[in-house]
Design an enzyme around this catalytic site. Sequence first.
Site, PDB file in Angstrom:
ATOM      1  CG  ASN A  85      -1.901  -1.134   1.233  1.00 54.05           C
ATOM      2  OD1 ASN A  85      -2.413  -1.500   0.178  1.00 54.05           O
ATOM      3  ND2 ASN A  85      -2.173  -1.710   2.393  1.00 54.05           N
ATOM      4  CB  VAL A  94       2.801   1.211   9.358  1.00 52.61           C
ATOM      5  CG1 VAL A  94       4.207   1.273   9.945  1.00 52.61           C
ATOM      6  CG2 VAL A  94       1.795   0.748  10.413  1.00 52.61           C
ATOM      7  CG  HIS A  98       4.528  -2.454   5.538  1.00 62.20           C
ATOM      8  ND1 HIS A  98       4.552  -1.088   5.732  1.00 62.20           N
ATOM      9  CD2 HIS A  98       3.226  -2.790   5.413  1.00 62.20           C
ATOM     10  CE1 HIS A  98       3.312  -0.618   5.746  1.00 62.20           C
ATOM     11  NE2 HIS A  98       2.493  -1.635   5.538  1.00 62.20           N
TER      12      HIS A  98
HETATM   13  P1  5GP Z   1      -0.494  -0.628   5.902  1.00 61.15           P
HETATM   14  O1  5GP Z   1      -1.891  -0.249   6.297  1.00 61.15           O
HETATM   15  O2  5GP Z   1       0.467   0.491   6.233  1.00 61.15           O
HETATM   16  O3  5GP Z   1      -0.363  -1.116   4.488  1.00 61.15           O
HETATM   17  O4  5GP Z   1      -0.098  -1.872   6.782  1.00 61.15           O
HETATM   18  C1  5GP Z   1       0.311  -1.759   8.099  1.00 61.15           C
HETATM   19  C2  5GP Z   1       0.025  -3.062   8.765  1.00 61.15           C
HETATM   20  O5  5GP Z   1       0.720  -3.090   9.981  1.00 61.15           O
HETATM   21  C3  5GP Z   1      -1.451  -3.281   9.053  1.00 61.15           C
HETATM   22  O6  5GP Z   1      -1.907  -4.448   8.400  1.00 61.15           O
HETATM   23  C4  5GP Z   1      -1.502  -3.395  10.565  1.00 61.15           C
HETATM   24  O7  5GP Z   1      -2.408  -4.352  11.027  1.00 61.15           O
HETATM   25  C5  5GP Z   1      -0.075  -3.753  10.918  1.00 61.15           C
HETATM   26  N1  5GP Z   1       0.350  -3.274  12.225  1.00 61.15           N
HETATM   27  C6  5GP Z   1       0.120  -2.055  12.768  1.00 61.15           C
HETATM   28  N2  5GP Z   1       0.666  -1.968  13.986  1.00 61.15           N
HETATM   29  C7  5GP Z   1       1.257  -3.171  14.216  1.00 61.15           C
HETATM   30  C8  5GP Z   1       1.989  -3.696  15.326  1.00 61.15           C
HETATM   31  O8  5GP Z   1       2.211  -3.041  16.348  1.00 61.15           O
HETATM   32  N3  5GP Z   1       2.445  -4.962  15.220  1.00 61.15           N
HETATM   33  C9  5GP Z   1       2.218  -5.727  14.100  1.00 61.15           C
HETATM   34  N4  5GP Z   1       2.717  -6.961  14.093  1.00 61.15           N
HETATM   35  N5  5GP Z   1       1.536  -5.260  13.029  1.00 61.15           N
HETATM   36  C10 5GP Z   1       1.059  -4.005  13.101  1.00 61.15           C
END
Ligand code: 5GP
Length: 112
Positions: A85, A94, A98
């Site tokens: 994303n 985040v 990733h």
């Molecule tokens: P994004 O929305 O940025 O593409 O993905 C971020 C991902 O990080 C989300 O799927 C969310 O659930 C995961 N995430 C957010 N905070 C944490 C955390 O503290 N630990 C872990 N393991 N995953 C997290």
Amino acid sequence: MQDSIFTKIVNREIPAEIVFEDDWYIVIKDIQPQAPVHLLVVPKKPIATLNDLDEDDAELVGAMFLLAKGVMSKLGYTDYRTVFNCGPGAQQSVFHLHLHVLAGRPFQWPPG
Ligand code: 5GP
């Protein structure tokens, strides 16, 4: 860039389920899994988004896919989805690069 959640995980300031780690990457289980298997392949280098990559990062990003392939192979999966994303409009929450790797259920296309 301020330390992201993922840098804090790398630094063991907050806990996570770690599936793989070396000097350059950490692979963790997503805290809110969207599939039976939902991993995040995270480079330790703190790059905020895909838009912040430069030419020198080509190898770093390519290796993220090889790492995803290796981990999924070890888990016994040949079918899985990988997602970056990029930006809030694409649901990035985040801001530390990733790669999502999801498996274990049927997937739809187009995605939501
Ligand atoms: P994004 O929305 O940025 O593409 O993905 C971020 C991902 O990080 C989300 O799927 C969310 O659930 C995961 N995430 C957010 N905070 C944490 C955390 O503290 N630990 C872990 N393991 N995953 C997290």
